[in-house]
Structure formats: C-alpha cells, structure tokens
Enzyme design. Sequence first.
Site, short mmCIF file in Angstrom:
data_model
loop_
_atom_site.label_atom_id
_atom_site.label_comp_id
_atom_site.label_asym_id
_atom_site.label_seq_id
_atom_site.Cartn_x
_atom_site.Cartn_y
_atom_site.Cartn_z
CD GLU A 36 45.73 21.38 -2.61
OE1 GLU A 36 46.79 21.87 -3.05
OE2 GLU A 36 44.66 21.40 -3.24
CG HIS A 45 39.52 19.85 -1.83
ND1 HIS A 45 40.82 19.52 -2.11
CD2 HIS A 45 39.56 20.93 -1.03
CE1 HIS A 45 41.62 20.39 -1.52
NE2 HIS A 45 40.88 21.26 -0.86
CE LYS A 47 47.65 24.68 -6.07
NZ LYS A 47 46.95 23.64 -5.29
CG ASP A 74 65.85 23.85 -7.24
OD1 ASP A 74 64.75 24.38 -7.06
OD2 ASP A 74 66.91 24.49 -7.35
P1 NDP Z 1 76.01 18.55 -7.52
O1 NDP Z 1 76.80 19.78 -7.49
O2 NDP Z 1 75.90 17.80 -6.24
O3 NDP Z 1 76.60 17.66 -8.69
C1 NDP Z 1 76.23 16.35 -8.91
C2 NDP Z 1 77.44 15.50 -8.77
O4 NDP Z 1 77.07 14.16 -8.56
C3 NDP Z 1 78.26 15.46 -10.05
O5 NDP Z 1 79.09 16.55 -10.12
C4 NDP Z 1 78.99 14.14 -9.96
O6 NDP Z 1 80.22 14.38 -9.31
C5 NDP Z 1 78.12 13.32 -9.02
N1 NDP Z 1 77.53 12.15 -9.69
C6 NDP Z 1 77.55 10.89 -9.22
N2 NDP Z 1 76.92 10.08 -10.07
C7 NDP Z 1 76.49 10.81 -11.12
C8 NDP Z 1 75.76 10.52 -12.30
N3 NDP Z 1 75.35 9.29 -12.61
N4 NDP Z 1 75.46 11.54 -13.13
C9 NDP Z 1 75.84 12.80 -12.85
N5 NDP Z 1 76.54 13.13 -11.75
C10 NDP Z 1 76.88 12.15 -10.88
O7 NDP Z 1 74.52 18.80 -8.01
P2 NDP Z 1 73.99 19.50 -9.32
O8 NDP Z 1 75.09 20.03 -10.19
O9 NDP Z 1 73.02 18.56 -9.92
O10 NDP Z 1 73.22 20.77 -8.74
C11 NDP Z 1 71.95 20.67 -8.21
C12 NDP Z 1 71.77 21.67 -7.10
O11 NDP Z 1 72.05 22.98 -7.56
C13 NDP Z 1 70.38 21.70 -6.59
O12 NDP Z 1 70.43 21.57 -5.17
C14 NDP Z 1 69.86 23.09 -6.94
O13 NDP Z 1 68.98 23.55 -5.96
C15 NDP Z 1 71.11 23.91 -6.99
N6 NDP Z 1 71.12 25.11 -7.81
C16 NDP Z 1 70.09 25.44 -8.67
C17 NDP Z 1 70.12 26.59 -9.42
C18 NDP Z 1 69.00 26.86 -10.39
O14 NDP Z 1 68.18 26.01 -10.62
N7 NDP Z 1 68.92 28.03 -11.00
C19 NDP Z 1 71.27 27.50 -9.33
C20 NDP Z 1 72.32 27.03 -8.47
C21 NDP Z 1 72.23 25.89 -7.73
P3 NDP Z 1 81.50 13.49 -9.64
O15 NDP Z 1 81.45 13.16 -11.09
O16 NDP Z 1 82.65 14.38 -9.28
O17 NDP Z 1 81.36 12.28 -8.76
#
Ligand code: NDP
Length: 429
Positions: free
Chosen positions: A82, A383, A269, A285
Amino acid sequence: MQTSRIPGFYKQTVKKRRELLKDVEAFTEETFDIISSKEPLPLDTADKMIENVIGTFPLPLGAGLNFLINGKEYVVPMVIEEPSVVASASHIAKIVRQAGGFTTEATERVMIGQIQVVGCADFQEAKATLLEAQAALIEQANASYPSIVKRGGGAKEIDVRILNEAAGSSYQQMLILHLYINTCDAMGANIINTMVESLAPTVEELTGGKVYLRILSNLADRCLARATCTIPSHLLETGDFSGEEVRDGVIHAYEFAASDAYRAVTHNKGIMNGIDPIVIATGNDWRAVEAGAHAYAARDGQYTSMTTWSVDAEGNLVGELELPMSVGIVGGSINVHPMAKAALSLLNVASAQELAQVIVAVGLAQNLGALKALATDGIQKGHMALHSRSVAIAAGATGELIDIVSKKLVEINEIRVGKAKELVEEYTK
Ligand code: NDP
C-alpha cells in the site's frame, strides 16, 4: 554512529538508497547483497517452506526512517503493497524524534498454551487436582522441551478455568488448563504445542476427563509491548492548521474510535498498517499478531481503539499503544527466509522484546499519521498523490511514462485508471 535520519532519501533511486544505507552501522555487506539479490527467496528454499509451491510472490520492501526509540536509532524494514504507509510512518517519526522520540517497554515473554478437558465427573474436583499438581505438570512440560529451559525459559505456571459448568449440554462443559511458558526469543508456537501435547495423558489421568485441543492461544496478553510519545503541539502544525487544532483533531478522532466499533476497526487497521509490514519483513507470523491485537482491543467486552490519545497538563499530545506482540527473532521461517534475516539485521534488534517494542512504536506512529491527515486535509490528498504511480502502472505506463502520467493525474486531480489510460494513449501516439 548509526542514524535513521537520512534527508532526501525518498528522492533517490533504489540503487542510491541502498548505497545511502551503507552509512547505517547495521547495514552490513551481507545484508546489502541479500536485499540487492535478483532472487531474494530462492525457489528451492520456498519449496521447502510450504506445500505445492509454484513460485514466489515479491512485495515492495521500504525503509521506515527517523525512528528514535528509547534513545536508539532504527531503520525499519517494512514490507507492504500500500502506498503512503512508509512515508507516513517516517513523517511522524521525524516529528516525534524532535520531541525526544518514542518510549517503549515490554513485559516478560510469557506465552499461553491451552488444554481442553471434557467429560469430567466433577469439574471442581478436577480443577483442584490439577492446581495441586502444578509443580509436577510444569516439570513434565519442561522435560518435553529441555533446550528452552536451558535458555532461561520454559513453563512457569498453570491456571485452570471451568467453562459453562451449568450448561445443559456436555459439549459445552469443559475445563481449560493454561500453561504459561517463557519462550525467550522465539514466538514459541511449536515449543508451546509440544509442551501441551506432552501433558495431555497426565491431565486425562488426573481429571478423569478426555483431552481434545492442545494448542497455544494467540491472545498473548502476558507478552505485551507498549509505546508512548509526548509531542508539543507546535510540532503538529500543518498548512493552515495550528498545532493545537491538529492535536485536538487527533483527540476527537481517537474518541470517535474509542466509542464506535465501525470507526475503531478502521482506526486499528491503520495501526496494523505500521505493524504488519515489520512483522512480515522479519519473517514473523502476521496472522498471529493480527488475531491477538484485535482480541486485545476487545478485552473489556467492547471492540475499541488500540491506541489512546490525550492532552497533558502542558498541552502536549500524548499517545499510547499497548498490544500483545508474539514475535520472535529466531524460529519459524525467520532462519529460513534470507530476506527475513537481512531485515532483522538491518533493524539491529538484540531480542524479541526489543523487536516487539519497535513494532508497537511504528504502529503508534502510523496511527498518528492517519489521524493527523484525517483531522486536517483528509487522507486522499497525500495518499492519492502517492497512489497515482500505481494507477499509472495499472493503466499500462512503463519507464519514464509512469512519472509523467502520475504527475499529470495529480495536477488535474483525476487519479483514476480510466483517465490514466487516456493519458498513456495520448503520450504514446
Ligand atoms: P521453532 O519451532 O522454530 O522454535 C524456535 C526454536 O529456536 C527453539 O525451539 C530453539 O530451539 C531455537 N532457539 C535458538 N535461539 C533461541 C532463543 N534465544 N530463544 C528461543 N529459542 C531459540 O519456532 P516457534 O516455536 O517460535 O514457532 C513459530 C512458528 O510456529 C511460526 O512459523 C508460526 O507461524 C507457527 N505456528 C503458529 C501457530 C499459531 O500462531 N496459532 C500454530 C502453529 C504454528 P533449540 O533450543 O532446540 O535450539
């Protein structure tokens, strides 16, 4: 020293703008290369991100300038189709920086996982049993995702509610367990879902009920970010409108949104116009953020304005925006999409909390941009002038003709595709 104040940026070519950003500390050579790449999202990467991939869908990436937040400069990556949004955000940020910039804060990053239990013989007893087992449930949840505990996060607390206990239908009666989880720098959906799924068998055992849903809540009201700004009215002076008139117009506009859902939804919005572009640019997301923001705006039972605007004792305009902000700087597609990595690097945030704070500051700026325009000249003047380029392209103009046609449309005050087509025909005869 990084600055986000780059005068005349908008007048430059895309190539020159990229060059100008090289003076910004956070704009590394790698970020430059990714942003300048002909294929910023390689097809084979896209093919692994979702299903049935047949291509990629590019959108413009703009730089929101002039943002000073808690004394730190930010060049804000904004992905949006936009026109006028990036210009408006940068315009307001320029005003607010003269007043000392935005002040922001964020709560601890506590997200919510929900477990739905039905068919308990005695819901009150089931609730008491779960609350008694809090420590063991937290331990079990954390054991299912030990790496987040090592990072200082993990499940911290539970809460239990009974819904529709007196309802006639057993479909309506349910017990809801909330698991509160610190997800550190991740949005955390997958972390949360893993934890609540791991608890389900134990919850069934403890309650004698049956577990159905196990998933996070996007109403992340323990993961909030708040931005405020205080602007002396003289900084708001616009054309023939005095600063006080603009200030009062903004407050009247806010009061309208605060009292009327038809207005509030459009007002909000406009706030999301500032928020979504950063959420998208950083690979987060945006559906999750949108859903949470609108639900939070209705938390008192009436859908209302996400922002508040008022006048303080010195006559300054005071704005505030508080929203759930379940965004991350790791996880999901953030580590996969090269442009998300580049955008995060340009933004130069060290934590998810900091990212959340920048996002609400831009949302607040965007809201003021819209209200200021609405309370003065109306939104169409600025706009439509910016929209005229899209109108020219839609009418078939290419190359230099785009600017020629768009300028003419503004000049004759007829910014519509039909007129643009006539002009394209006339100029290409
Ligand atoms: P991930 O599953 O990729 O998990 C993040 C991973 O990053 C952690 O498990 C951790 O793994 C690693 N990590 C590395 N550094 C850090 C840090 N400093 N802090 C935290 N984690 C760290 O992503 P999310 O669990 O965040 O899930 C997000 C996704 O889920 C989005 O794409 C979303 O679209 C989707 N989603 C959304 C839903 C909803 O909103 N209703 C439902 C289902 C999915 P490790 O510790 O093992 O290294």
